[in-house]
Design a protein around this motif. Structure first.
Motif, PDB file in Angstrom:
ATOM      1  N   LEU A 190       0.922  -1.260  -0.130  1.00  0.00           N
ATOM      2  CA  LEU A 190       0.060   0.114   0.209  1.00  0.00           C
ATOM      3  C   LEU A 190       0.796   1.162  -0.033  1.00  0.00           C
ATOM      4  N   ALA A 191       2.146   0.990   0.492  1.00  0.00           N
ATOM      5  CA  ALA A 191       2.699   2.448   0.502  1.00  0.00           C
ATOM      6  C   ALA A 191       3.343   2.754  -0.552  1.00  0.00           C
ATOM      7  N   ALA A 192       3.371   1.744  -1.298  1.00  0.00           N
ATOM      8  CA  ALA A 192       4.118   1.654  -2.302  1.00  0.00           C
ATOM      9  C   ALA A 192       2.892   2.350  -3.509  1.00  0.00           C
ATOM     10  N   ARG A 193       2.419   2.614  -2.995  1.00  0.00           N
ATOM     11  CA  ARG A 193       0.781   3.008  -4.094  1.00  0.00           C
ATOM     12  C   ARG A 193       0.537   4.928  -3.368  1.00  0.00           C
ATOM     13  N   GLY A 194       1.082   5.306  -2.705  1.00  0.00           N
ATOM     14  CA  GLY A 194       1.295   6.506  -2.152  1.00  0.00           C
ATOM     15  C   GLY A 194       0.299   6.421  -0.947  1.00  0.00           C
ATOM     16  N   ARG A 195      -0.413   4.944  -0.320  1.00  0.00           N
ATOM     17  CA  ARG A 195      -0.949   5.340   0.664  1.00  0.00           C
ATOM     18  C   ARG A 195      -0.246   4.859   2.014  1.00  0.00           C
TER      19      ARG A 195
END
Length: 319
Positions: A252-257
């Motif tokens: 999710l962090a890799a998607r900006g989340r």
């Protein structure tokens, strides 16, 4: 001297009064004993509104044969003492929703009462009650993995006298999604978070190697995402399957989340629930426990199993 004739008016009135009193007394006395065979046969001496022939009272609940199947909620079992207590509170809610229903808790392992012991008790009770009402096993599990497909059927096969049937697991279902969303809200999730491009959710569950189980959890994740307003929800597992909770958080962090909440798809506190919460970078929801929607879902699965198994019998009776 003129002889005065006696006044018979008072005597006549008194006689009439005594007659009416005697008639009413006789009627009341007749109700204190059943009519004779001749009276019963010819309808003489009976009052149609009388209660002399009212059916006997039903036997007490202790003596009445059990005809409604017992609901046996089957948990996995945990070494955490809070787990069994949480499940007992959940079943208290179930009993409040369905007064009079025999609701029992059993475990696959680690905690008592074990499912095998509970089924043995029900089988013995069925022998004493000349059959009884059987039982419905409601798995307190969220997908059809090994326990649902193998452990529960094996336990049922080992106790045929218990006449048990197995309900579907708790997920996927809208009531499960309702409980998950509420627990997130209790942890601090807001409707604004569902509209933010920086938020995401990890749906943490125990995990299974069964592909059908993984598919069921993915459906729950998709339903939860819709419930939260379209936010991405990634399923993750604490054992037996991938991705793990840390892996889902990084995805999710890799998607900006970067503001990631962890939804706890566990019925009770325990090792897996604690492990999942420890990896939450932002919010960590509590296990579902005695959530009202989960109690309604347990009863829904119970009723669903009764309907599913009753239909073939009714068809056979018609044929």
């Amino acid at each position: 001297m003129t002889t005065q004739e006696p006044d018979l008016t008072c005597d006549s009135s008194a006689a009439d009064l005594l007659g009416r009193i005697g008639s009413r007394a006789g009627l009341r006395l007749s109700r204190l004993h059943p009519p004779t065979c001749h009276e019963a046969k010819h309808g003489e001496g009976t009052d149609q509104t009388d209660t002399a022939f009212a059916p006997p009272p039903e036997p007490s609940a202790m003596n009445r044969p059990r005809t409604t199947p017992t609901l046996v909620a089957v948990g996995h079992g945990s070494r955490d003492p809070r787990a069994a207590a949480a499940l007992r509170r959940l079943l208290d809610r179930v009993r409040e929703l369905r007064p009079g229903l025999d609701v029992r808790l059993a475990h696959i392992e680690l905690n008592g009462p074990l499912l095998t012991d509970t089924l043995a008790e029900l089988a013995a009770a069925a022998d004493l009650a000349d059959g009884g009402g059987g039982a419905v096993l409601v798995p307190l599990l969220f997908a059809p993995g090994h326990h649902v497909k193998h452990d529960l059927p094996a336990a049922v096969a080992a106790a045929p006298a218990a006449r048990a049937r197995i309900a579907a697991p708790l997920g996927p279902h809208p009531l499960l999604v309702e409980a998950l969303a509420d627990r997130l809200a209790e942890a601090g999730w807001t409707p604004e978070d569902g509209r933010s491009p920086a938020t995401g959710v990890v749906l943490a569950s125990a995990g299974s190697r069964d592909p059908e189980s993984a598919a069921g959890i993915r459906r729950v994740a998709a339903q939860l995402g819709e419930r939260l307003g379209g936010v991405p929800v990634v399923p993750a597992y604490t054992s037996a399957a991938a991705p793990t909770v840390p892996e889902a958080v990084r995805a999710l962090a890799a998607r900006g989340r970067h503001r990631v909440a962890v939804a706890s798809c566990f019925t009770a506190p325990g090792l897996f629930a604690a492990r999942a919460a420890a990896h939450a970078p932002w919010l960590a929801a509590a296990p579902l426990g005695a959530h009202p929607a989960l109690a309604r879902l347990v009863l829904h699965r119970y009723d669903e199993a009764l309907t599913r198994t009753a239909a073939p019998r009714e068809l056979a009776a018609v044929c």
